[in-house]
Design an enzyme around this catalytic site. Structure first.
Site, PDB file in Angstrom:
ATOM      1  N   LYS A  13       0.853  -1.195   0.000  1.00 54.12           N
ATOM      2  CA  LYS A  13       0.000   0.000   0.000  1.00 54.12           C
ATOM      3  C   LYS A  13       0.878   1.229   0.000  1.00 54.12           C
ATOM      4  CE  LYS A  13      -4.577   0.281   0.306  1.00 54.12           C
ATOM      5  NZ  LYS A  13      -5.407  -0.454  -0.666  1.00 54.12           N
ATOM      6  N   THR A  58      -3.721  -5.581   0.157  1.00 54.95           N
ATOM      7  CA  THR A  58      -3.127  -4.274   0.494  1.00 54.95           C
ATOM      8  C   THR A  58      -4.057  -3.509   1.425  1.00 54.95           C
ATOM      9  OG1 THR A  58      -4.018  -3.064  -1.414  1.00 54.95           O
ATOM     10  CG2 THR A  58      -1.931  -4.215  -1.737  1.00 54.95           C
ATOM     11  N   ASP A  59      -5.346  -3.821   1.351  1.00 62.29           N
ATOM     12  CA  ASP A  59      -6.296  -3.200   2.290  1.00 62.29           C
ATOM     13  C   ASP A  59      -6.009  -3.638   3.730  1.00 62.29           C
ATOM     14  OD1 ASP A  59      -8.728  -1.482   2.390  1.00 62.29           O
ATOM     15  OD2 ASP A  59      -9.492  -3.260   3.432  1.00 62.29           O
ATOM     16  N   PHE A 166      30.713  31.388  -9.568  1.00 61.91           N
ATOM     17  CA  PHE A 166      30.892  30.251 -10.484  1.00 61.91           C
ATOM     18  C   PHE A 166      31.731  30.724 -11.664  1.00 61.91           C
ATOM     19  CE2 PHE A 166      29.332  27.193 -13.810  1.00 61.91           C
ATOM     20  CZ  PHE A 166      29.914  26.076 -13.227  1.00 61.91           C
ATOM     21  N   ARG A 183      26.662  35.684  -7.166  1.00 60.01           N
ATOM     22  CA  ARG A 183      25.355  35.328  -7.733  1.00 60.01           C
ATOM     23  C   ARG A 183      24.419  34.910  -6.612  1.00 60.01           C
ATOM     24  NH1 ARG A 183      26.163  29.142 -10.247  1.00 60.01           N
ATOM     25  NH2 ARG A 183      26.933  28.270  -8.310  1.00 60.01           N
ATOM     26  N   VAL A 231      27.988  24.595  -6.637  1.00 56.11           N
ATOM     27  CA  VAL A 231      27.099  23.739  -5.847  1.00 56.11           C
ATOM     28  C   VAL A 231      27.841  22.458  -5.479  1.00 56.11           C
ATOM     29  CG1 VAL A 231      24.913  22.462  -5.870  1.00 56.11           C
ATOM     30  CG2 VAL A 231      25.056  24.700  -6.986  1.00 56.11           C
ATOM     31  N   GLN A 232      28.663  21.963  -6.419  1.00 56.16           N
ATOM     32  CA  GLN A 232      29.398  20.719  -6.182  1.00 56.16           C
ATOM     33  C   GLN A 232      30.271  20.822  -4.922  1.00 56.16           C
ATOM     34  OE1 GLN A 232      28.802  22.103  -9.188  1.00 56.16           O
ATOM     35  NE2 GLN A 232      28.974  20.627 -10.869  1.00 56.16           N
ATOM     36  N   ASN A 258      20.025  23.327  -8.944  1.00 51.85           N
ATOM     37  CA  ASN A 258      20.517  24.710  -8.942  1.00 51.85           C
ATOM     38  C   ASN A 258      19.383  25.575  -9.481  1.00 51.85           C
ATOM     39  OD1 ASN A 258      22.034  27.006  -8.973  1.00 51.85           O
ATOM     40  ND2 ASN A 258      23.571  26.288 -10.428  1.00 51.85           N
ATOM     41  N   HIS A 260      17.963  28.545 -10.701  1.00 49.96           N
ATOM     42  CA  HIS A 260      18.638  29.724 -11.245  1.00 49.96           C
ATOM     43  C   HIS A 260      17.856  31.013 -11.024  1.00 49.96           C
ATOM     44  CE1 HIS A 260      21.362  26.913 -13.088  1.00 49.96           C
ATOM     45  NE2 HIS A 260      20.404  26.365 -13.787  1.00 49.96           N
TER      46      HIS A 260
HETATM   47  O1  LIG Z   1      27.453  25.571  -9.178  1.00 52.31           O
HETATM   48  C1  LIG Z   1      27.282  25.348 -10.386  1.00 52.31           C
HETATM   49  N1  LIG Z   1      27.675  24.140 -10.885  1.00 52.31           N
HETATM   50  C2  LIG Z   1      27.525  23.826 -12.214  1.00 52.31           C
HETATM   51  O2  LIG Z   1      27.902  22.702 -12.662  1.00 52.31           O
HETATM   52  C3  LIG Z   1      26.937  24.792 -13.053  1.00 52.31           C
HETATM   53  N2  LIG Z   1      26.648  24.819 -14.385  1.00 52.31           N
HETATM   54  C4  LIG Z   1      26.069  26.021 -14.644  1.00 52.31           C
HETATM   55  O3  LIG Z   1      25.614  26.380 -15.775  1.00 52.31           O
HETATM   56  N3  LIG Z   1      25.995  26.769 -13.504  1.00 52.31           N
HETATM   57  C5  LIG Z   1      26.546  26.026 -12.505  1.00 52.31           C
HETATM   58  N4  LIG Z   1      26.722  26.284 -11.187  1.00 52.31           N
END
Ligand SMILES: O=c1[nH]c(=O)c2[nH]c(=O)[nH]c2[nH]1
Length: 302
Positions: A13, A58-59, A166, A183, A231-232, A258, A260
Site C-alpha cells: 500500500k 493491500t487493504d 561560479f 550570484r 554547488v558541487q 541549482n 537559477h
Molecule cells: O554551481 C554550479 N555548478 C555547475 O555545474 C553549473 N553549471 C552552470 O551552468 N551553472 C553552474 N553552477
C-alpha cells in the site's frame, strides 16, 4: 515453454496518510505521516498462476498500519515506527521474506501565541519533509533478520543573495554562460543518509532525532557560511562535515537542484543592472541544474 519469467516483484500500500494526536493533559502533539509498505516473498503464483491464496490484501496492510499506530508509542519516531511495521509483517506471515517501509513526516510546528507555545495549535511552516526507508530481510526465523535504515530530508528550499561564485569552468564553442563572482544561490535540498547497523536490537540506541536535527543544521550552516565556488563544492563540504560528526553513518547522498536566478537585462532601458549594480533578477524554474553525489566513509584500515 514460455520465454518470459517473473524477475522480481513487490507489492503493498502506498500513500497511507495517518495522523496521531498524542495528548498529555491539555498539551497535545500532532504527528502526520505518509507511509508506503511493499512486501516481498512467496507471491510469485499470484502473478503467474492467478493464485491469490497467499496475498495479504493491500487493504489489510492499510488497516495494519492504523492498528499499529494506535498501539505504538513510537509513531513520532519514524525510524522506530517503520521498524515496528516491518517487523510485524515479517513475523506475522511466514511467506514474507522482506518488508520495505517508507515514512514521510510532515511539518506541524507549534504556534507561538502571545509569546508562549500554544498547547494545541500548529503551523505548517514549510513543505520540507523528514523521511525514512527501513528494509527488514528475513535470514532465518522471524527474529533472525537484517535491517537497513536510510533517513533524510526532502524539499528544504534555501536561498542566499551573495557568497556564491561560479567561474573557471570549461569553455568551448557551445558555452555562453558568463563567469560570475557573485550570484544568487538557491536549491531545494534532498539529503539521504545511510545507517550502519549490525543488529536490529541496536536501533533503540541510535539518536535518530538528534542526527536528523544536526544534519539539517549542518546543511543550513554550510549553505549560509561557505564561500561557494560551485554547488558541487558546497555539497561535498556539507556531506563531509555530517559524516565526520556521525560515525553511525556509512554514507550520505545529496540532490541539489541549482534553482537559477538570472540578472534581468535592464541596459536596454538605460538602467544599470550588472556587476555591483545588480538587484533585479528573474527566477527560472526550469531547466534547472541538478547536482548529485554520494559521499561515503572510507573503510578503516584493518
Ligand atoms: O554551481 C554550479 N555548478 C555547475 O555545474 C553549473 N553549471 C552552470 O551552468 N551553472 C553552474 N553552477
Amino acid at each position: 515453454m514460455s520465454g518470459v519469467y517473473l524477475k522480481e516483484q513487490s507489492y503493498g500500500k502506498d500513500q497511507v496518510r495517518l495522523v496521531k494526536v498524542i495528548r498529555t493533559g491539555k498539551w497535545h502533539e500532532i504527528v502526520e505521516l505518509t507511509i508506503r509498505v511493499l512486501l516481498e516473498g512467496d507471491f510469485a503464483d499470484s502473478y503467474t498462476k492467478a493464485d491469490n491464496s497467499l496475498i495479504v490484501a493491500t487493504d489489510t496492510m492499510k488497516n495494519t498500519i492504523y492498528i499499529l499506530a494506535k498501539q505504538s508509542s513510537n509513531v513520532n519516531r519514524i525510524e522506530i515506527f517503520a521498524t515496528e511495521i516491518g517487523q510485524h509483517f515479517i513475523s506475522t506471515y511466514s511467506h514474507v521474506s522482506k518488508a520495505n517501509v517508507w515514512i514521510s513526516k510532515h511539518k506541524w510546528t507549534r504556534m507561538l501565541v502571545n509569546g508562549k507555545f500554544h498547547d494545541h495549535s500548529f503551523l505548517r511552516d514549510g513543505e520540507d519533509t523528514r523521511n525514512t526507508k527501513v528494509v527488514i530481510t528475513k535470514k532465518g526465523g522471524p527474529k533472525d533478520v537484517t535491517i537497513e535504515i536510510e533517513s533524510g530530508l526532502k524539499d528544504m528550499l534555501v536561498l542566499k543573495t551573495t557568497g556564491s561564485a561560479f567561474y573557471g569552468f570549461l569553455r568551448d564553442k557551445y558555452t555562453t554562460l558568463q563567469e560570475t563572482n557573485d550570484r544568487i544561490l538557491s536549491t531545494s535540498v534532498d539529503a539521504t543518509w545511510t545507517y550502519n547497523i549490525s543488529n536490529i536490537s541496536l536501533i533503540s540506541q541510535i539518536p535518530f532525532d538528534d542526527i536528523f536535527d544536526s544534519i539539517r543544521q549542518i546543511t543550513l550552516d554550510t549553505f549560509a557560511t561557505h564561500n561557494s565556488s560551485s554547488v558541487q563544492a558546497t555539497l561535498y563540504l556539507m556531506a563531509k562535515i555530517a559524516l565526520e560528526k556521525f560515525q553511525q553513518l556509512s554514507s550520505i547522498h545529496y540532490e541539489l537542484p541549482n534553482k537559477h536566478y538570472f540578472t534581468y537585462d535592464l541596459d536596454r532601458f538605460g538602467l544599470k543592472n550588472t556587476g555591483k549594480d545588480t538587484d533585479i533578477y528573474y527566477p527560472v524554474a526550469d531547466p534547472a541544474g541538478l547536482i548529485t553525489a554520494t559521499i561515503a566513509r572510507t573503510k578503516p584500515k584493518l
